[in-house]
Design an enzyme around this catalytic site. Sequence first.
Site, PDB file in Angstrom:
ATOM      1  N   HIS A 205      35.421 -37.858 -19.372  1.00 34.51           N
ATOM      2  CA  HIS A 205      36.844 -37.533 -19.518  1.00 34.51           C
ATOM      3  C   HIS A 205      37.544 -38.572 -20.392  1.00 34.51           C
ATOM      4  O   HIS A 205      38.368 -38.232 -21.233  1.00 34.51           O
ATOM      5  CB  HIS A 205      37.533 -37.452 -18.148  1.00 34.51           C
ATOM      6  CG  HIS A 205      37.361 -36.138 -17.471  1.00 34.51           C
ATOM      7  ND1 HIS A 205      38.227 -35.096 -17.658  1.00 34.51           N
ATOM      8  CD2 HIS A 205      36.420 -35.699 -16.599  1.00 34.51           C
ATOM      9  CE1 HIS A 205      37.831 -34.061 -16.938  1.00 34.51           C
ATOM     10  NE2 HIS A 205      36.734 -34.404 -16.286  1.00 34.51           N
ATOM     11  N   ARG A 206      37.211 -39.829 -20.193  1.00 36.12           N
ATOM     12  CA  ARG A 206      37.834 -40.913 -20.950  1.00 36.12           C
ATOM     13  C   ARG A 206      37.554 -40.750 -22.450  1.00 36.12           C
ATOM     14  O   ARG A 206      38.456 -40.914 -23.277  1.00 36.12           O
ATOM     15  CB  ARG A 206      37.302 -42.252 -20.436  1.00 36.12           C
ATOM     16  CG  ARG A 206      38.025 -43.460 -20.990  1.00 36.12           C
ATOM     17  CD  ARG A 206      37.554 -44.747 -20.325  1.00 36.12           C
ATOM     18  NE  ARG A 206      38.095 -44.804 -18.974  1.00 36.12           N
ATOM     19  CZ  ARG A 206      37.418 -45.192 -17.897  1.00 36.12           C
ATOM     20  NH1 ARG A 206      36.168 -45.571 -18.000  1.00 36.12           N
ATOM     21  NH2 ARG A 206      37.983 -45.199 -16.710  1.00 36.12           N
TER      22      ARG A 206
ATOM     23  N   GLU B 234      45.850 -45.127 -13.600  1.00 33.04           N
ATOM     24  CA  GLU B 234      44.929 -44.779 -12.516  1.00 33.04           C
ATOM     25  C   GLU B 234      45.677 -44.933 -11.200  1.00 33.04           C
ATOM     26  O   GLU B 234      46.084 -46.034 -10.833  1.00 33.04           O
ATOM     27  CB  GLU B 234      43.688 -45.664 -12.577  1.00 33.04           C
ATOM     28  CG  GLU B 234      42.873 -45.406 -13.828  1.00 33.04           C
ATOM     29  CD  GLU B 234      41.603 -46.238 -13.912  1.00 33.04           C
ATOM     30  OE1 GLU B 234      41.274 -46.961 -12.955  1.00 33.04           O
ATOM     31  OE2 GLU B 234      40.944 -46.154 -14.963  1.00 33.04           O
TER      32      GLU B 234
ATOM     33  N   GLY C 207      36.864 -25.336 -17.104  1.00 33.00           N
ATOM     34  CA  GLY C 207      37.548 -25.631 -18.351  1.00 33.00           C
ATOM     35  C   GLY C 207      39.008 -25.984 -18.164  1.00 33.00           C
ATOM     36  O   GLY C 207      39.759 -26.100 -19.132  1.00 33.00           O
TER      37      GLY C 207
ATOM     38  N   THR D  59      43.492 -39.540 -10.856  1.00 35.35           N
ATOM     39  CA  THR D  59      43.504 -39.765  -9.414  1.00 35.35           C
ATOM     40  C   THR D  59      42.132 -40.088  -8.841  1.00 35.35           C
ATOM     41  O   THR D  59      42.015 -40.375  -7.657  1.00 35.35           O
ATOM     42  CB  THR D  59      44.060 -38.523  -8.672  1.00 35.35           C
ATOM     43  OG1 THR D  59      43.197 -37.421  -8.939  1.00 35.35           O
ATOM     44  CG2 THR D  59      45.483 -38.217  -9.106  1.00 35.35           C
TER      45      THR D  59
END
Length: 179
Positions: free
Chosen positions: A54-55, A66, A18, A39
């Site tokens: 995540h995006r 990025e 988390g 990364t």
Amino acid sequence: MKASLNRVELIIGGARSGKSHYAESVAKSSNKPVIYIATSQVYDEEMAIRVEKHRKQRPAEWRVIEEPTQLSNALREYSQKGNCILVDCLTLWLSNCLFGQDSETWNQTKSEFLDRISALPGQVLLVTNEVGCGVVPMGKETRQFVDEAGALHQAIAKRAAKVTLVTAGLPHVLKGERE
């Protein structure tokens, strides 16, 4: 080493602990413009799915950079007094650098990064995986990775204003102010 006066927070935890969700909530609550430095590099379908997840969970107004290896340069370029930088994650950055450089180059890269985070003007959240809680790995490269990650995390923790361990989605402040 004396902790820096800037607002660097190391957010560390195991896989699926988390920590990214916690870091994103801290960034949102900062009420500052957020720059998210990713990364990761996508080499397979499973990683592509993780990156897409995540995006989708990030606010659309966050600027995403990025940068798999030149993290110090990205921090220098984007950190400002009035913004919040979220780097996710340092262990992927370490992998990208460590297995793409010789040890002398890595040591120089690490030193430059540690100097940089001590001098950044804004709020910086550094997400990373705790990899030292298990057994000692059998392979030489894996042992080197665990050793380098441990050394990197200790060096960052000395410089950070706050260190938070996230376990089972629960943040535990190890250093710095509790909110």
